[in-house]
Design a protein around this motif. Structure first.
Motif, PDB file in Angstrom:
ATOM      1  N   ASN A   8       0.822  -1.215   0.000  1.00 50.70           N
ATOM      2  CA  ASN A   8       0.000   0.000   0.000  1.00 50.70           C
ATOM      3  C   ASN A   8       0.857   1.266   0.000  1.00 50.70           C
ATOM      4  OD1 ASN A   8      -3.105  -0.413   0.365  1.00 50.70           O
ATOM      5  ND2 ASN A   8      -2.155  -2.006   1.632  1.00 50.70           N
ATOM      6  N   ILE A   9       2.010   1.210   0.652  1.00 49.09           N
ATOM      7  CA  ILE A   9       2.870   2.394   0.727  1.00 49.09           C
ATOM      8  C   ILE A   9       4.171   2.223  -0.052  1.00 49.09           C
ATOM      9  CG2 ILE A   9       1.925   3.220   2.909  1.00 49.09           C
ATOM     10  CD1 ILE A   9       4.355   1.991   4.334  1.00 49.09           C
ATOM     11  N   ALA A  10       4.503   0.988  -0.401  1.00 49.33           N
ATOM     12  CA  ALA A  10       5.758   0.728  -1.120  1.00 49.33           C
ATOM     13  C   ALA A  10       5.524  -0.307  -2.222  1.00 49.33           C
ATOM     14  CB  ALA A  10       6.840   0.263  -0.140  1.00 49.33           C
ATOM     15  N   PRO A  11       4.692   0.008  -3.208  1.00 50.12           N
ATOM     16  CA  PRO A  11       4.387  -0.980  -4.247  1.00 50.12           C
ATOM     17  C   PRO A  11       5.604  -1.393  -5.068  1.00 50.12           C
ATOM     18  CG  PRO A  11       3.475   1.177  -4.819  1.00 50.12           C
ATOM     19  CD  PRO A  11       3.937   1.264  -3.402  1.00 50.12           C
ATOM     20  N   LYS A  12       6.424  -0.446  -5.437  1.00 49.54           N
ATOM     21  CA  LYS A  12       7.600  -0.774  -6.259  1.00 49.54           C
ATOM     22  C   LYS A  12       8.557  -1.683  -5.496  1.00 49.54           C
ATOM     23  CE  LYS A  12       7.466   3.479  -9.013  1.00 49.54           C
ATOM     24  NZ  LYS A  12       8.183   4.734  -9.366  1.00 49.54           N
ATOM     25  N   GLN A  13       8.791  -1.351  -4.232  1.00 50.25           N
ATOM     26  CA  GLN A  13       9.740  -2.124  -3.433  1.00 50.25           C
ATOM     27  C   GLN A  13       9.228  -3.549  -3.193  1.00 50.25           C
ATOM     28  OE1 GLN A  13       8.625   0.960  -2.907  1.00 50.25           O
ATOM     29  NE2 GLN A  13      10.121   2.267  -1.852  1.00 50.25           N
ATOM     30  N   THR A  14       7.929  -3.679  -2.908  1.00 51.11           N
ATOM     31  CA  THR A  14       7.369  -5.003  -2.652  1.00 51.11           C
ATOM     32  C   THR A  14       7.389  -5.849  -3.921  1.00 51.11           C
ATOM     33  OG1 THR A  14       5.905  -3.938  -1.035  1.00 51.11           O
ATOM     34  CG2 THR A  14       5.430  -6.220  -1.600  1.00 51.11           C
ATOM     35  N   HIS A  15       7.048  -5.235  -5.038  1.00 51.59           N
ATOM     36  CA  HIS A  15       7.138  -5.937  -6.322  1.00 51.59           C
ATOM     37  C   HIS A  15       8.574  -6.385  -6.585  1.00 51.59           C
ATOM     38  CE1 HIS A  15       6.691  -6.817 -10.611  1.00 51.59           C
ATOM     39  NE2 HIS A  15       7.754  -6.065 -10.798  1.00 51.59           N
ATOM     40  N   HIS A  16       9.531  -5.525  -6.273  1.00 50.38           N
ATOM     41  CA  HIS A  16      10.938  -5.828  -6.540  1.00 50.38           C
ATOM     42  C   HIS A  16      11.424  -7.008  -5.698  1.00 50.38           C
ATOM     43  CE1 HIS A  16      15.207  -4.009  -7.355  1.00 50.38           C
ATOM     44  NE2 HIS A  16      14.997  -5.126  -8.002  1.00 50.38           N
ATOM     45  N   ILE A  17      10.953  -7.090  -4.447  1.00 49.94           N
ATOM     46  CA  ILE A  17      11.310  -8.238  -3.605  1.00 49.94           C
ATOM     47  C   ILE A  17      10.899  -9.535  -4.302  1.00 49.94           C
ATOM     48  CG2 ILE A  17      10.801  -9.479  -1.452  1.00 49.94           C
ATOM     49  CD1 ILE A  17      10.428  -6.732  -0.102  1.00 49.94           C
ATOM     50  N   CYS A  18       9.672  -9.556  -4.776  1.00 45.35           N
ATOM     51  CA  CYS A  18       9.140 -10.767  -5.421  1.00 45.35           C
ATOM     52  C   CYS A  18       9.781 -11.022  -6.778  1.00 45.35           C
ATOM     53  CB  CYS A  18       7.630 -10.649  -5.585  1.00 45.35           C
ATOM     54  SG  CYS A  18       6.718 -10.557  -4.041  1.00 45.35           S
ATOM     55  N   GLN A  19       9.873  -9.979  -7.593  1.00 44.38           N
ATOM     56  CA  GLN A  19      10.369 -10.175  -8.952  1.00 44.38           C
ATOM     57  C   GLN A  19      11.829 -10.587  -8.964  1.00 44.38           C
ATOM     58  OE1 GLN A  19       8.146 -10.050 -11.592  1.00 44.38           O
ATOM     59  NE2 GLN A  19       9.850 -11.150 -12.535  1.00 44.38           N
ATOM     60  N   SER A  20      12.617 -10.045  -8.042  1.00 46.20           N
ATOM     61  CA  SER A  20      14.027 -10.453  -7.954  1.00 46.20           C
ATOM     62  C   SER A  20      14.121 -11.944  -7.680  1.00 46.20           C
ATOM     63  CB  SER A  20      14.744  -9.664  -6.848  1.00 46.20           C
ATOM     64  OG  SER A  20      14.775  -8.295  -7.150  1.00 46.20           O
ATOM     65  N   TYR A  21      13.273 -12.409  -6.769  1.00 47.59           N
ATOM     66  CA  TYR A  21      13.291 -13.848  -6.474  1.00 47.59           C
ATOM     67  C   TYR A  21      12.863 -14.654  -7.691  1.00 47.59           C
ATOM     68  CZ  TYR A  21      13.259 -18.130  -3.852  1.00 47.59           C
ATOM     69  OH  TYR A  21      13.560 -19.410  -3.414  1.00 47.59           O
ATOM     70  N   LEU A  22      11.781 -14.242  -8.338  1.00 46.13           N
ATOM     71  CA  LEU A  22      11.287 -14.963  -9.510  1.00 46.13           C
ATOM     72  C   LEU A  22      12.311 -14.959 -10.651  1.00 46.13           C
ATOM     73  CD1 LEU A  22       7.610 -13.639  -9.486  1.00 46.13           C
ATOM     74  CD2 LEU A  22       8.353 -15.977  -8.947  1.00 46.13           C
ATOM     75  N   ASP A  23      13.120 -13.911 -10.707  1.00 41.25           N
ATOM     76  CA  ASP A  23      14.161 -13.815 -11.739  1.00 41.25           C
ATOM     77  C   ASP A  23      15.417 -14.605 -11.384  1.00 41.25           C
ATOM     78  OD1 ASP A  23      12.545 -12.183 -13.263  1.00 41.25           O
ATOM     79  OD2 ASP A  23      13.464 -10.312 -12.584  1.00 41.25           O
ATOM     80  N   GLY A  24      15.427 -15.203 -10.197  1.00 41.69           N
ATOM     81  CA  GLY A  24      16.566 -16.007  -9.778  1.00 41.69           C
ATOM     82  C   GLY A  24      17.619 -15.253  -8.999  1.00 41.69           C
ATOM     83  N   ASP A  25      17.374 -13.959  -8.707  1.00 35.36           N
ATOM     84  CA  ASP A  25      18.327 -13.162  -7.950  1.00 35.36           C
ATOM     85  C   ASP A  25      17.932 -13.195  -6.473  1.00 35.36           C
ATOM     86  OD1 ASP A  25      20.146 -11.370  -6.953  1.00 35.36           O
ATOM     87  OD2 ASP A  25      19.646  -9.741  -8.336  1.00 35.36           O
ATOM     88  N   VAL A  26      18.198 -14.322  -5.861  1.00 35.57           N
ATOM     89  CA  VAL A  26      17.781 -14.532  -4.471  1.00 35.57           C
ATOM     90  C   VAL A  26      18.507 -13.583  -3.529  1.00 35.57           C
ATOM     91  CG1 VAL A  26      17.660 -16.219  -2.606  1.00 35.57           C
ATOM     92  CG2 VAL A  26      17.218 -16.942  -4.962  1.00 35.57           C
ATOM     93  N   GLN A  27      19.764 -13.284  -3.828  1.00 33.13           N
ATOM     94  CA  GLN A  27      20.550 -12.413  -2.959  1.00 33.13           C
ATOM     95  C   GLN A  27      19.928 -11.016  -2.876  1.00 33.13           C
ATOM     96  OE1 GLN A  27      24.686 -12.147  -4.019  1.00 33.13           O
ATOM     97  NE2 GLN A  27      25.240 -10.944  -2.226  1.00 33.13           N
TER      98      GLN A  27
END
Length: 294
Positions: free
Chosen positions: A211-230
């Motif tokens: 609700n307050i950090a949409p870009k950051q929350t998306h980035h947490i998930c997308q980085s993982y889905l892209d294989g960038d776990v670190q």
């Protein structure tokens, strides 16, 4: 195929000072989420204060959100109730309104047995054609949907496809994932557990933080889905102090306070929820500043 992968926002509902729903601000919030990369909008969940809406308001918010989103991303409608007939009614109306799926919390207060949960969720799912996500949040409902129950439902009811897991019990979640063998789409219901749950095979999160950090929350998930776990883990850890403050009082009190601090004009809470305590709001504000939101 999953309803969505990544970050779904459990969208807050803005109110005018007189308690009526502010649809102008709601439209702005939806557009902001889509612009921020949010992968799915959940309308009328816990964070939306749906439990204090009339049935007419509940259905109208779902219809309005679906109309504004206009199929750009999926919309999942919260339609759970401790009354099976009410849950069926809200689910059918959400489907008519254009929702892409429904999120159905386990009946609260009644505290059904596992047999009762199976019958309840089956009846709701059978009443619609769109996909169904179960919502397991024993801290609010008083009952846990056991892993065996979730797997049974996903294997035996065609349109029950997954669960929002907010139990925080990773032993149970691991057991669920082991038994499911890929037949259950699992989403984290806790913003401090996104990466650990995705590491077990989860699809993402249904988030308050977004609700307050949409870009950051998306980035947490997308980085993982892209294989960038670190990177994903780093971003998850950076968010923890803020997430802790977002849950220092019952949700959605802190997140609506945060949204108002950011000028989003979400207005007051509906009773029985009340405004955030000043000392807690000051701590929240400091963490928002540290996170770069103010």
């Amino acid at each position: 195929m999953a309803i969505f992968e990544g970050s779904g926002v459990a969208l807050a509902t803005p109110f005018y000072e007189n308690g009526e729903i502010n649809y102008d601000v709601l439209k702005d919030l939806v557009e902001e989420q889509i612009a921020g990369g949010t992968d799915c909008i959940v309308a009328c969940g816990t964070t939306a204060e749906a439990s204090t809406m009339t049935h007419e308001e509940h259905i109208e918010v779902i219809r309005f959100v679906c109309e504004v989103v206009n199929k750009r991303i999926p919309v999942v409608a919260g339609t759970g109730s401790n009354c099976t007939e009410t849950a069926i009614y809200l689910s059918q109306e959400a489907e008519k309104a254009g929702a892409d799926g429904i999120l159905v919390v386990s009946p609260y207060y009644n505290k059904a047995t596992q047999k009762g949960l199976i019958r309840h969720f089956t009846a709701v799912a059978d009443s619609v054609k769109i996909p169904v996500l179960l919502y397991n949040i024993p801290g609010r409902t008083g009952v846990n949907i056991e892993p065996e129950t979730i797997v049974y439902l996903c294997k035996n009811v065609e349109n029950i496809v997954g669960v929002k897991e907010a139990s925080g019990n990773f032993s149970k979640i691991a057991s669920l994932m082991s038994m499911a063998e890929g037949c259950v789409d699992v989403y984290s219901g806790n913003d401090d557990q996104i990466v650990p749950l995705m590491a077990l095979g989860g699809k993402g999160v249904i988030s308050v933080l977004a609700n307050i950090a949409p870009k950051q929350t998306h980035h947490i998930c997308q980085s993982y889905l892209d294989g960038d776990v670190q990177t994903s883990a780093k971003l998850q850890l950076q968010a923890i102090p803020l997430v802790n403050e977002l849950f220092c009082e019952v949700n959605p009190i802190p997140v609506k306070a945060a949204m108002n601090l950011m000028g989003k004009k979400t207005g007051p809470m509906r009773l029985p929820l009340t405004d955030m305590e000043p000392e807690n709001q000051e701590k929240l504000k400091k963490q928002m500043e540290a996170y770069g939101l103010l």
